[in-house]
Design a protein around this motif. Structure first.
Motif, PDB file in Angstrom:
ATOM      1  N   SER A 185       0.825  -1.198   0.000  1.00  0.00           N
ATOM      2  CA  SER A 185       0.000   0.000   0.000  1.00  0.00           C
ATOM      3  C   SER A 185       0.862   1.252   0.000  1.00  0.00           C
ATOM      4  N   GLY A 186       0.421   2.226  -0.761  1.00  0.00           N
ATOM      5  CA  GLY A 186       1.217   3.446  -0.918  1.00  0.00           C
ATOM      6  C   GLY A 186       0.723   4.607  -0.085  1.00  0.00           C
ATOM      7  N   PHE A 187       1.261   5.761  -0.419  1.00  0.00           N
ATOM      8  CA  PHE A 187       1.015   7.016   0.281  1.00  0.00           C
ATOM      9  C   PHE A 187      -0.271   7.640  -0.264  1.00  0.00           C
ATOM     10  N   GLY A 188      -1.135   8.109   0.617  1.00  0.00           N
ATOM     11  CA  GLY A 188      -2.379   8.745   0.164  1.00  0.00           C
ATOM     12  C   GLY A 188      -3.565   8.220   0.964  1.00  0.00           C
ATOM     13  N   LEU A 189      -4.771   8.522   0.466  1.00  0.00           N
ATOM     14  CA  LEU A 189      -5.958   8.049   1.191  1.00  0.00           C
ATOM     15  C   LEU A 189      -6.099   6.539   1.017  1.00  0.00           C
ATOM     16  N   ARG A 190      -6.160   5.836   2.125  1.00  0.00           N
ATOM     17  CA  ARG A 190      -6.291   4.362   2.084  1.00  0.00           C
ATOM     18  C   ARG A 190      -7.291   3.913   3.147  1.00  0.00           C
ATOM     19  N   PHE A 191      -7.913   2.761   2.897  1.00  0.00           N
ATOM     20  CA  PHE A 191      -8.865   2.208   3.855  1.00  0.00           C
ATOM     21  C   PHE A 191      -8.094   1.540   4.990  1.00  0.00           C
ATOM     22  N   HIS A 192      -8.396   1.962   6.241  1.00  0.00           N
ATOM     23  CA  HIS A 192      -7.664   1.410   7.377  1.00  0.00           C
ATOM     24  C   HIS A 192      -8.269   0.067   7.774  1.00  0.00           C
ATOM     25  N   PRO A 193      -7.464  -0.998   7.826  1.00  0.00           N
ATOM     26  CA  PRO A 193      -8.016  -2.341   8.028  1.00  0.00           C
ATOM     27  C   PRO A 193      -8.613  -2.564   9.420  1.00  0.00           C
ATOM     28  N   ILE A 194      -8.144  -1.793  10.386  1.00  0.00           N
ATOM     29  CA  ILE A 194      -8.627  -2.003  11.750  1.00  0.00           C
ATOM     30  C   ILE A 194      -9.634  -0.919  12.135  1.00  0.00           C
ATOM     31  N   LEU A 195      -9.294   0.342  11.788  1.00  0.00           N
ATOM     32  CA  LEU A 195     -10.218   1.446  12.106  1.00  0.00           C
ATOM     33  C   LEU A 195     -11.432   1.441  11.182  1.00  0.00           C
ATOM     34  N   LYS A 196     -11.323   0.750  10.038  1.00  0.00           N
ATOM     35  CA  LYS A 196     -12.425   0.567   9.082  1.00  0.00           C
ATOM     36  C   LYS A 196     -12.941   1.856   8.459  1.00  0.00           C
ATOM     37  N   GLY A 203       2.549   6.862   4.811  1.00  0.00           N
ATOM     38  CA  GLY A 203       3.798   6.184   4.447  1.00  0.00           C
ATOM     39  C   GLY A 203       3.480   5.104   3.448  1.00  0.00           C
ATOM     40  N   ILE A 204       4.377   4.137   3.313  1.00  0.00           N
ATOM     41  CA  ILE A 204       4.018   2.990   2.495  1.00  0.00           C
ATOM     42  C   ILE A 204       4.205   1.722   3.320  1.00  0.00           C
ATOM     43  N   LYS A 291       5.129  14.813   6.215  1.00  0.00           N
ATOM     44  CA  LYS A 291       5.297  13.461   5.673  1.00  0.00           C
ATOM     45  C   LYS A 291       5.165  13.512   4.161  1.00  0.00           C
ATOM     46  N   VAL A 292       6.168  12.995   3.487  1.00  0.00           N
ATOM     47  CA  VAL A 292       6.168  13.050   2.013  1.00  0.00           C
ATOM     48  C   VAL A 292       6.155  11.622   1.458  1.00  0.00           C
ATOM     49  N   ASN A 293       5.832  11.511   0.176  1.00  0.00           N
ATOM     50  CA  ASN A 293       5.711  10.182  -0.420  1.00  0.00           C
ATOM     51  C   ASN A 293       7.077   9.485  -0.520  1.00  0.00           C
ATOM     52  N   GLU A 308       9.456   1.984 -11.760  1.00  0.00           N
ATOM     53  CA  GLU A 308       8.127   2.218 -12.311  1.00  0.00           C
ATOM     54  C   GLU A 308       7.118   1.278 -11.651  1.00  0.00           C
ATOM     55  N   ASN A 309       7.538   0.042 -11.478  1.00  0.00           N
ATOM     56  CA  ASN A 309       6.696  -0.966 -10.847  1.00  0.00           C
ATOM     57  C   ASN A 309       6.320  -0.552  -9.422  1.00  0.00           C
ATOM     58  N   VAL A 310       7.334  -0.067  -8.678  1.00  0.00           N
ATOM     59  CA  VAL A 310       7.111   0.367  -7.297  1.00  0.00           C
ATOM     60  C   VAL A 310       6.108   1.523  -7.278  1.00  0.00           C
ATOM     61  N   ILE A 311       6.294   2.465  -8.203  1.00  0.00           N
ATOM     62  CA  ILE A 311       5.388   3.625  -8.258  1.00  0.00           C
ATOM     63  C   ILE A 311       3.962   3.152  -8.546  1.00  0.00           C
ATOM     64  N   ASP A 312       3.841   2.239  -9.521  1.00  0.00           N
ATOM     65  CA  ASP A 312       2.506   1.716  -9.860  1.00  0.00           C
ATOM     66  C   ASP A 312       1.863   1.074  -8.650  1.00  0.00           C
ATOM     67  N   LYS A 313       2.611   0.201  -7.996  1.00  0.00           N
ATOM     68  CA  LYS A 313       2.108  -0.522  -6.831  1.00  0.00           C
ATOM     69  C   LYS A 313       1.675   0.469  -5.745  1.00  0.00           C
ATOM     70  N   ALA A 314       2.522   1.463  -5.528  1.00  0.00           N
ATOM     71  CA  ALA A 314       2.258   2.414  -4.448  1.00  0.00           C
ATOM     72  C   ALA A 314       1.084   3.324  -4.773  1.00  0.00           C
ATOM     73  N   ASN A 315       0.766   3.447  -6.057  1.00  0.00           N
ATOM     74  CA  ASN A 315      -0.331   4.327  -6.438  1.00  0.00           C
ATOM     75  C   ASN A 315      -1.696   3.651  -6.418  1.00  0.00           C
TER      76      ASN A 315
END
Ligand SMILES: [Zn+2]
Length: 322
Positions: A185-196, A203-204, A291-293, A308-315
């Protein structure tokens, strides 16, 4: 051959007299013939010189044509050199100087003129003056630009030297062995697995088996080694120049606060402490408190494809491991 005898009528004595030709008269006549001959041949030569070339002239003319051609070729080669130089200048302004946060070289400096206006005076007044002046000007411009460019590289070199320490301290590698971890999982808005719920993931997350070594990503000093709310066992490294890195959810830490570390040194091991769903390292890069990407700080050990692969994955917007 008998001499021709000539007579003339004397109006004073009213008698016919023999004409006496003196030496002087004959000389005069001879001279006038010679003079006429000279004038005639001069006229012939004038015509010949103007309308017909001598072999020597023909050869010279051919040579001039050849030089003209060579000048034209030289001119177009100089155009190529100018294009290459332009590319080097662009790279200098837009890459090297950007890396070292230096101002690009002003255009006025790069394109500064040379010498006085009559610099090319002695080249004027010939049939091919324009071509020769154009070529010479181009050459002068190129020399001038090369001089500016070489000075600039001296400066860049100096900056590189002084930034050597920054280069060692900047976070620049993945915090896990390259083929051990998987970016989940990358940097940005993400669904929190515990806080739901969706929240900023600062971070990543790189998933790896528990116990996988975690590396310091740049030289620095350990600023924190211990438990941190939500992050579990956490390590923070102070890299100087405004940079910090954070490593969360570790299973154990191998360094203590105040300890100096080098890039690539093992600081602890992957775990799942704190708010974590599965073994992974939560990795953050902090610049001047923000905090930066982190994906922009992996350039040291990745090939362009891997990067490029890492960037894709993180995005990919997915659920983080927290
Ligand atoms: Zn995370």
């Amino acid at each position: 051959m008998p001499r021709k005898i000539r007579y003339h009528f004397n109006v004073h004595s009213l008698s016919i007299e023999k004409v006496r030709t003196t030496f002087r008269d004959r000389l005069k006549k001879l001279l006038s013939i010679v003079a006429m001959g000279a004038v005639f041949s001069a006229a012939v030569m004038l015509v010949a010189y103007n309308f017909f070339d001598s072999p020597k002239e023909k050869q010279l003319r051919r040579e001039v044509e050849q030089y003209k051609l060579e000048y034209e070729i030289l001119n177009s080669r100089l155009d190529n050199v100018q294009a290459v130089l332009k590319d080097v200048e662009n790279r200098d302004d837009n890459i090297y100087r950007v890396i070292f946060e230096a101002e690009p070289i002003p255009n006025e400096v790069r394109n500064a003129g040379i010498g006085g206006a009559d610099r090319y005076e002695k080249l004027k007044g010939y049939d091919n003056s324009d071509l020769i002046i154009e070529t010479t000007q181009k050459m002068d411009k190129i020399s001038r630009k090369l001089y500016v460019q070489s000075k600039s590289f001296d400066e860049v070199f100096k900056m590189a030297k002084s930034k050597e320490k920054l280069m060692l301290n900047l976070p620049a590698i993945l915090p896990l062995p390259k083929n051990k971890g998987q970016i989940i999982s990358g940097f940005g808005l993400r669904f929190h697995p515990i806080l739901k719920y969706r929240r900023m993931h600062t971070g990543i997350d790189i998933a790896a088996p528990k116990g996988t070594p975690i590396y310091a990503t740049g030289d620095g000093v350990i600023a924190k080694s211990g438990r941190e709310s939500g992050y579990g066992l956490t390590c923070i490294i102070n890299h100087g120049f405004g940079y910090q890195t954070l490593y969360g959810h570790m299973s154990s830490i191998r360094v203590r606060e105040g300890q100096k570390v080098k890039r690539g040194e093992v600081i602890g091991y992957v775990g799942s402490t704190g708010l974590s769903k599965a073994p992974h390292v939560h990795y953050e890069v902090i610049l001047n408190g923000n905090k930066v990407n982190p994906v922009f700080f992996f350039y040291n050990d990745l090939s362009p494809d891997e990067y490029e692969n890492v960037i894709d994955k993180a995005n990919e917007e997915n659920q983080c491991l927290s």
